[in-house]
Design a protein around this motif. Structure first.
Motif, PDB file in Angstrom:
ATOM      1  N   MET A  68       0.833  -1.207   0.000  1.00  0.00           N
ATOM      2  CA  MET A  68       0.000   0.000   0.000  1.00  0.00           C
ATOM      3  C   MET A  68       0.867   1.257   0.000  1.00  0.00           C
ATOM      4  O   MET A  68       0.636   2.193  -0.771  1.00  0.00           O
ATOM      5  CB  MET A  68      -0.917  -0.005   1.223  1.00  0.00           C
ATOM      6  N   MET A  69       1.886   1.249   0.876  1.00  0.00           N
ATOM      7  CA  MET A  69       2.732   2.434   0.958  1.00  0.00           C
ATOM      8  C   MET A  69       3.481   2.665  -0.357  1.00  0.00           C
ATOM      9  O   MET A  69       3.623   3.786  -0.820  1.00  0.00           O
ATOM     10  CB  MET A  69       3.708   2.300   2.130  1.00  0.00           C
ATOM     11  N   GLN A  71       2.488   1.681  -3.281  1.00  0.00           N
ATOM     12  CA  GLN A  71       1.501   2.148  -4.267  1.00  0.00           C
ATOM     13  C   GLN A  71       1.353   3.660  -4.172  1.00  0.00           C
ATOM     14  O   GLN A  71       1.306   4.372  -5.168  1.00  0.00           O
ATOM     15  CB  GLN A  71       0.119   1.541  -3.972  1.00  0.00           C
ATOM     16  N   TYR A  72       1.255   4.109  -2.911  1.00  0.00           N
ATOM     17  CA  TYR A  72       1.098   5.542  -2.677  1.00  0.00           C
ATOM     18  C   TYR A  72       2.275   6.309  -3.288  1.00  0.00           C
ATOM     19  O   TYR A  72       2.103   7.291  -4.016  1.00  0.00           O
ATOM     20  CB  TYR A  72       0.995   5.811  -1.179  1.00  0.00           C
ATOM     21  N   ASN A  75       2.217   6.221  -7.104  1.00  0.00           N
ATOM     22  CA  ASN A  75       1.223   7.144  -7.636  1.00  0.00           C
ATOM     23  C   ASN A  75       1.682   8.588  -7.531  1.00  0.00           C
ATOM     24  O   ASN A  75       1.606   9.358  -8.479  1.00  0.00           O
ATOM     25  CB  ASN A  75      -0.097   7.005  -6.863  1.00  0.00           C
ATOM     26  N   TYR A  76       2.187   8.921  -6.343  1.00  0.00           N
ATOM     27  CA  TYR A  76       2.587  10.291  -6.082  1.00  0.00           C
ATOM     28  C   TYR A  76       3.768  10.690  -6.971  1.00  0.00           C
ATOM     29  O   TYR A  76       3.725  11.714  -7.651  1.00  0.00           O
ATOM     30  CB  TYR A  76       2.919  10.427  -4.597  1.00  0.00           C
TER      31      TYR A  76
END
Ligand code: ADP
Ligand code: MG
Length: 570
Positions: A68-69, A71-72, A75-76
């Motif tokens: 999840m981290m 992915q963040y 994306n960012y």
């Protein structure tokens, strides 16, 4: 085209590599999860190995949070990268537009250019945001998932592989159609923008002719063309999405049925079947990603193509490699056999010879369309002569850098272009680093004091888009104030006062005379009274310069000038 696109990543290499590495990690994690589930079902559950089950669960939890981290971050960073690239490109385009010569602006509609700088770059940015790393991850996941599926059960994997060529053909076909559809849509939105720009800037004319309905109808036509092409683009897209949806779902169904059969036969464990179906689902995501990219990619590339086309338009007036910076020129201007035409089809000036002594004031008069403005446009090299040469102080102006040449020339035209902003900013446009004192001095010289006093916030009053809140005379005085600040040795007044009533002209004339003193000045004027005091008057008509002399000489001569004079006196 692609490699050119990637060249924009170069300045952001670090960010790109970081983003890419994290994206690969996320992809690998995704590929690992179904394996863990398979192990869970086949080995841990039947044996009731609760210690392991708890350890694996906690391990999975940690991995999910990690994923999840990441992915963040992906994306960012991915978007940050895209935004940086978009900003670079927009700046490059803007810079490029300002390197262009007048001919470029003669040939391009403002609305189209705006469309490039805004819409096209937005779509290019979309591709840059999600393009390469998403595509790479999708391919990696596809290949990885297939590899694992083959190792679980080659027979079952083969069933899914059969569907792949269909997908590829469908996607390629869709890509082609969509590219075409987006291209068309772009041209149409450009037309819409151009129409809006035109109609809104001309709103006052529209209203004075009460042609609103006409304008709206014209706009509707363009707007409907745009709607048509946009709907068509989305129809093509929806069709291919639907095709891809049904193909992938049929694949899942096939695997479920055939897999159930294999399990029943004892060739496949429950865990393997579940793992297989999870991998099938893993396949669908990248395939959908690729199709989403398919929507963005042609759009972005269509925009990128237009962007590069514009960038590849070389400015037709550039500095020679050995051009020199000129500092203060004296202002002896000479035309040597100058011929010029805006296009090859029509010559506007033919074999013009002209010699203007520094510090003198020379007037150009004659029929409109004869080429007076054109003569003046050649001096600052807004256009280059087709034949012959223009020299200043004996030096060919093409041997000077155009920036240094233009710094020596001031032009006041009939239409004064004022920028959105304050009165102060518009005056300071003549010298961006002008001090308050210099600005006040220019205000005084241009007789703008009374205006400054009348305005609510004085010099800091917003004067509205293109100075619409001001009168023609006031705008002209701002243009004159700019010239006092710029203080060029050569001055061109192109019908500067023609739009004004004689009374206003007379007031402004004082400022202009003061401005013209000690400079080489070319005055184009319509009203002959304006040029009465010129050192020399040139009469220009379709045949070129037909008369040359002082006011008194020419009026006594009884030629073209005398004729013009008589008509104006009537
Ligand atoms: P004047 O200032 O004497 O009225 P101009 O120099 O503006 O005349 O125009 C001379 C001729 O060149 C005219 O026939 C005009 O139509 C043409 N012309 C002027 N500007 C352009 C342009 N940017 N592109 C093409 N033709 C032009
Ligand atoms: Mg003109």
């Amino acid at each position: 085209m692609i490699s050119r696109f990637f060249s924009y990543y170069r300045p952001h290499k670090k960010l790109f590599i970081l983003d890419f590495s994290f994206a690969i990690l996320v992809g690998l994690l995704e590929l690992g999860f179904p394996l863990a589930v398979q192990w869970f079902i086949d080995d841990l559950l039947p044996g009731g190995e609760w210690n392991w089950i708890i350890i694996i669960s906690i391990g999975l939890l940690i991995l999910y949070i990690l994923a999840m981290m990441m992915q963040y971050v992906v994306n960012y960073w991915g978007h940050k990268l895209g935004i940086n690239i978009e900003t670079d490109m927009r700046e490059e385009l803007f810079t490029h537009i300002h390197k262009q010569s007048f001919r470029f602006f003669d040939n391009h509609k403002t609305g189209h250019l705006m469309s490039r700088v805004t819409n096209d770059l937005f779509d290019i940015g979309e591709v840059a945001h999600h393009g390469p790393e998403d595509f790479f991850i999708a391919i990696m996941t596809l290949l990885g998932a297939f590899g694992i599926m083959f190792s679980i059960d080659p027979q079952l994997a083969l069933v899914t592989v059969v569907a792949v060529p269909f997908l590829v053909i469908m996607i390629t076909y869709a890509n082609k159609n969509m590219n075409k559809a987006w291209q068309k849509m772009y041209t149409n939105i450009g037309e819409v923008n151009a129409r809006v720009e035109d109609s809104v800037s001309g709103a006052r004319v529209v209203q004075s002719f009460t042609n609103e309905t006409f304008e709206i109808k014209r706009f509707q036509k363009d707007n409907n063309f745009y709607r048509g092409s946009k709907i068509e683009a989305y129809r093509v897209m929806s069709k291919s999405l639907a095709g891809i949806y049904i193909t992938t779902r049929l694949m899942t169904l096939l695997v479920l049925v055939y897999g159930a059969y294999l399990t029943y036969q004892g060739q496949l464990s429950y865990g393997q079947l579940v793992g297989f179906i999870l991998y099938m689902n893993l396949l669908i995501k990248p395939i959908e990603k690729i199709t989403a990219l398919l929507e963005m990619y042609p759009k972005g590339m269509a925009g990128f193509k237009r962007f590069t086309q514009l960038l590849d338009e070389a400015p037709d007036i550039e500095n020679r490699p050995d051009a020199v910076d000129v500092t203060t020129l004296k202002g002896d201007i000479a035309f040597h056999d100058v011929s010029f035409g805006y296009s090859d089809y029509r010559q506007v000036l033919t074999d013009i010879d002209l010699d203007i002594k520094s510090g003198t004031t020379v007037a150009l008069v004659g029929t409109s369309g004869a080429g007076k403005t054109t003569i003046c446009s050649l001096i600052p090299r807004f256009y280059d002569v087709t034949n012959g040469a223009i020299t200043i102080d004996g030096m060919d102006i093409r041997d000077m850098t155009k920036e240094s040449l233009r710094r020596q020339i001031g032009i006041v035209q009939q239409d004064v272009f004022l920028f959105a902003g304050t009165l102060r900013e518009n005056i300071a446009y003549g010298k961006l680093d002008a001090t308050d004192e210099e600005i006040m001095h220019a205000v005084e010289k241009a007789h703008l004091n009374s205006l400054v006093e009348e305005l609510q916030y004085g010099l800091d009053t917003q004067i509205g888009e293109r100075g619409l809140k001001l009168s023609g005379g006031q705008k002209q005085r701002i243009a004159i104030a700019r010239m006092f600040l710029k203080n060029p040795p050569i001055l061109i007044l192109d019908e500067a006062t023609s739009a004004l009533d004689t009374e206003t002209e007379a007031i402004i004339q004082d400022s202009l005379n003061e401005l013209a003193a000690d400079r080489t000045t070319l005055i184009i004027a319509h009203r002959l009274a304006t040029v009465k005091n010129a050192d020399r008057i040139l009469v220009v008509n379709a045949d070129g310069i037909v008369e040359d002399g002082t006011h008194d000489e020419l009026s006594a001569k009884g030629g073209v000038f005398a004729g013009l004079l008589r008509r104006q006196q009537l």
